[in-house]
Scaffold this motif. Structure first.
Motif, PDB file in Angstrom:
ATOM      1  N   GLU A 121      29.733  45.777  42.092  1.00  0.00           N
ATOM      2  CA  GLU A 121      28.689  45.065  42.124  1.00  0.00           C
ATOM      3  C   GLU A 121      28.229  45.571  40.927  1.00  0.00           C
ATOM      4  N   ALA A 122      28.868  46.647  40.891  1.00  0.00           N
ATOM      5  CA  ALA A 122      28.204  47.355  38.755  1.00  0.00           C
ATOM      6  C   ALA A 122      29.100  46.083  37.877  1.00  0.00           C
ATOM      7  N   ASP A 123      29.180  45.027  38.350  1.00  0.00           N
ATOM      8  CA  ASP A 123      30.327  44.160  36.981  1.00  0.00           C
ATOM      9  C   ASP A 123      31.805  45.027  36.542  1.00  0.00           C
ATOM     10  N   ASP A 124      32.816  46.236  36.951  1.00  0.00           N
ATOM     11  CA  ASP A 124      33.170  47.129  36.297  1.00  0.00           C
ATOM     12  C   ASP A 124      34.659  46.261  36.500  1.00  0.00           C
ATOM     13  N   PRO A 125      34.676  45.778  34.545  1.00  0.00           N
ATOM     14  CA  PRO A 125      35.190  44.917  35.173  1.00  0.00           C
ATOM     15  C   PRO A 125      37.182  45.308  35.942  1.00  0.00           C
ATOM     16  N   SER A 126      37.464  46.419  35.209  1.00  0.00           N
ATOM     17  CA  SER A 126      38.600  47.183  36.743  1.00  0.00           C
ATOM     18  C   SER A 126      38.665  46.851  37.549  1.00  0.00           C
ATOM     19  N   ALA A 127      38.063  47.355  38.261  1.00  0.00           N
ATOM     20  CA  ALA A 127      37.384  46.820  40.176  1.00  0.00           C
ATOM     21  C   ALA A 127      37.038  45.717  40.249  1.00  0.00           C
ATOM     22  N   LEU A 128      36.458  44.770  39.550  1.00  0.00           N
ATOM     23  CA  LEU A 128      36.483  43.008  39.507  1.00  0.00           C
ATOM     24  C   LEU A 128      37.966  43.018  39.518  1.00  0.00           C
ATOM     25  N   TYR A 129      38.861  43.651  38.970  1.00  0.00           N
ATOM     26  CA  TYR A 129      40.464  42.798  38.890  1.00  0.00           C
ATOM     27  C   TYR A 129      40.755  43.510  40.053  1.00  0.00           C
ATOM     28  N   GLU A 130      40.744  44.918  40.238  1.00  0.00           N
ATOM     29  CA  GLU A 130      41.509  45.445  41.459  1.00  0.00           C
ATOM     30  C   GLU A 130      40.975  44.789  42.772  1.00  0.00           C
ATOM     31  N   TYR A 131      39.678  44.493  42.750  1.00  0.00           N
ATOM     32  CA  TYR A 131      39.240  43.671  43.905  1.00  0.00           C
ATOM     33  C   TYR A 131      40.326  42.355  44.251  1.00  0.00           C
ATOM     34  N   SER A 132      40.475  41.301  43.124  1.00  0.00           N
ATOM     35  CA  SER A 132      40.765  40.463  43.356  1.00  0.00           C
ATOM     36  C   SER A 132      42.130  40.133  44.095  1.00  0.00           C
ATOM     37  N   ARG A 133      43.036  41.734  43.145  1.00  0.00           N
ATOM     38  CA  ARG A 133      44.324  41.779  43.723  1.00  0.00           C
ATOM     39  C   ARG A 133      43.938  41.787  45.081  1.00  0.00           C
ATOM     40  N   LEU A 134      43.061  42.428  45.310  1.00  0.00           N
ATOM     41  CA  LEU A 134      42.866  42.849  46.445  1.00  0.00           C
ATOM     42  C   LEU A 134      42.663  41.981  47.758  1.00  0.00           C
ATOM     43  N   VAL A 135      41.873  41.078  47.765  1.00  0.00           N
ATOM     44  CA  VAL A 135      41.967  39.690  48.360  1.00  0.00           C
ATOM     45  C   VAL A 135      42.438  38.295  48.063  1.00  0.00           C
ATOM     46  N   ARG A 136      43.588  38.205  47.113  1.00  0.00           N
ATOM     47  CA  ARG A 136      44.194  37.875  46.362  1.00  0.00           C
ATOM     48  C   ARG A 136      45.137  37.254  48.218  1.00  0.00           C
ATOM     49  N   ASP A 137      45.775  37.122  48.693  1.00  0.00           N
ATOM     50  CA  ASP A 137      46.215  36.912  50.155  1.00  0.00           C
ATOM     51  C   ASP A 137      45.154  36.031  50.906  1.00  0.00           C
ATOM     52  N   SER A 138      44.123  36.923  51.428  1.00  0.00           N
ATOM     53  CA  SER A 138      43.332  36.157  52.486  1.00  0.00           C
ATOM     54  C   SER A 138      42.453  35.357  51.553  1.00  0.00           C
ATOM     55  N   ASP A 139      42.457  35.467  50.881  1.00  0.00           N
ATOM     56  CA  ASP A 139      41.239  34.255  50.061  1.00  0.00           C
ATOM     57  C   ASP A 139      41.291  34.042  48.597  1.00  0.00           C
ATOM     58  N   PRO A 140      42.752  33.203  47.984  1.00  0.00           N
ATOM     59  CA  PRO A 140      42.479  32.927  46.700  1.00  0.00           C
ATOM     60  C   PRO A 140      41.216  32.558  46.248  1.00  0.00           C
ATOM     61  N   ALA A 141      40.980  32.024  46.309  1.00  0.00           N
ATOM     62  CA  ALA A 141      39.641  31.250  45.993  1.00  0.00           C
ATOM     63  C   ALA A 141      38.723  32.148  45.481  1.00  0.00           C
ATOM     64  N   GLU A 142      38.253  32.544  46.456  1.00  0.00           N
ATOM     65  CA  GLU A 142      37.263  34.938  45.910  1.00  0.00           C
ATOM     66  C   GLU A 142      38.110  35.132  44.694  1.00  0.00           C
ATOM     67  N   ALA A 143      39.468  35.678  45.099  1.00  0.00           N
ATOM     68  CA  ALA A 143      40.142  36.056  44.131  1.00  0.00           C
ATOM     69  C   ALA A 143      40.274  35.729  42.666  1.00  0.00           C
ATOM     70  N   ASP A 144      39.976  34.564  43.253  1.00  0.00           N
ATOM     71  CA  ASP A 144      40.118  33.592  41.015  1.00  0.00           C
ATOM     72  C   ASP A 144      38.801  33.685  40.492  1.00  0.00           C
ATOM     73  N   LYS A 145      37.322  33.990  41.563  1.00  0.00           N
ATOM     74  CA  LYS A 145      36.516  33.838  40.818  1.00  0.00           C
ATOM     75  C   LYS A 145      36.426  35.644  40.457  1.00  0.00           C
ATOM     76  N   PHE A 146      36.620  36.515  40.655  1.00  0.00           N
ATOM     77  CA  PHE A 146      36.929  37.486  40.410  1.00  0.00           C
ATOM     78  C   PHE A 146      37.862  38.219  39.224  1.00  0.00           C
ATOM     79  N   VAL A 147      39.163  37.247  39.409  1.00  0.00           N
ATOM     80  CA  VAL A 147      39.936  37.462  37.857  1.00  0.00           C
ATOM     81  C   VAL A 147      39.348  36.591  37.033  1.00  0.00           C
ATOM     82  N   MET A 148      38.268  35.965  37.164  1.00  0.00           N
ATOM     83  CA  MET A 148      37.780  35.006  35.671  1.00  0.00           C
ATOM     84  C   MET A 148      36.700  36.157  34.989  1.00  0.00           C
ATOM     85  N   LEU A 149      36.180  36.786  36.096  1.00  0.00           N
ATOM     86  CA  LEU A 149      35.092  37.323  35.904  1.00  0.00           C
ATOM     87  C   LEU A 149      35.188  38.478  35.116  1.00  0.00           C
TER      88      LEU A 149
END
Length: 138
Positions: A13-41
Motif C-alpha cells: 500500500e506504501a508502493d514499496d517496489p520490493s514489496a510489490l514484486y514480492e506480492y506479485s510472486r505470491l499471487v502469480r498462481d492464483s491471480d496472474p493478471a493481478e501479479a502482472d499489474k504488481f510486477v509492472m508497477l
C-alpha cells in the motif's frame, strides 16, 4: 504468518517496489493478471528483478526499445543476466563490442552469457567456439 502478510500488504500500500514484486510472486498462481499489474508497477518504481521480468515480456513481444529500458535498469542494479540480455540485443548493432561483453561476462562465470555465445557461434557456423562456450554452460 498473518503478521508477515499484514506487513507485506502495508508495504504494498506504501508502493514499496520490493514489496510489490514480492506480492506479485505470491499471487502469480492464483491471480496472474493481478501479479502482472504488481510486477509492472514494481518495475516502473525501479525494482530490478521486476524490471528484468518486464523486460522479458517486452522482448517476447518484439518491443526491443522498451525491453532495453527495463534491462538497463536491472543491469544498473547489478543483475548480470540483464547485462547479458543487453549484449545479445546489441549483437545486431555492434557485433564486436557485444561479443566482447558476452565473453567478459562468461569468463566471470555468468552461464547465460556462455550460453548466448554458444548460440551465437553455432548460428554463425563456428562449431569449435560453439562447443567451447557450450562446455562452460554445463
Amino acid at each position: 504468518m498473518d503478521e508477515k502478510l499484514t506487513e507485506l500488504k502495508r508495504r504494498v500500500e506504501a508502493d514499496d517496489p520490493s514489496a510489490l514484486y514480492e506480492y506479485s510472486r505470491l499471487v502469480r498462481d492464483s491471480d496472474p493478471a493481478e501479479a502482472d499489474k504488481f510486477v509492472m508497477l514494481a518495475a516502473q518504481l525501479g525494482e530490478p528483478h521486476a524490471a528484468e521480468q518486464v523486460g522479458d515480456v517486452y522482448l517476447d513481444r518484439g518491443d526491443i526499445p522498451t525491453a532495453e529500458q527495463y534491462f538497463k535498469l536491472g543491469a544498473k542494479a547489478g543483475i548480470l543476466d540483464c547485462s547479458v540480455k543487453l549484449a545479445v540485443i546489441e549483437l545486431d548493432r555492434d557485433e564486436q563490442a557485444a561479443v566482447k561483453e558476452l565473453e567478459d561476462l562468461a569468463e566471470i562465470g555468468i552461464r547465460s552469457a556462455a550460453d548466448a555465445l554458444a548460440e551465437y557461434y553455432r548460428v554463425n557456423g563456428n562449431k569449435k567456439q560453439a562447443a567451447y562456450w557450450r562446455s562452460l554452460v554445463k
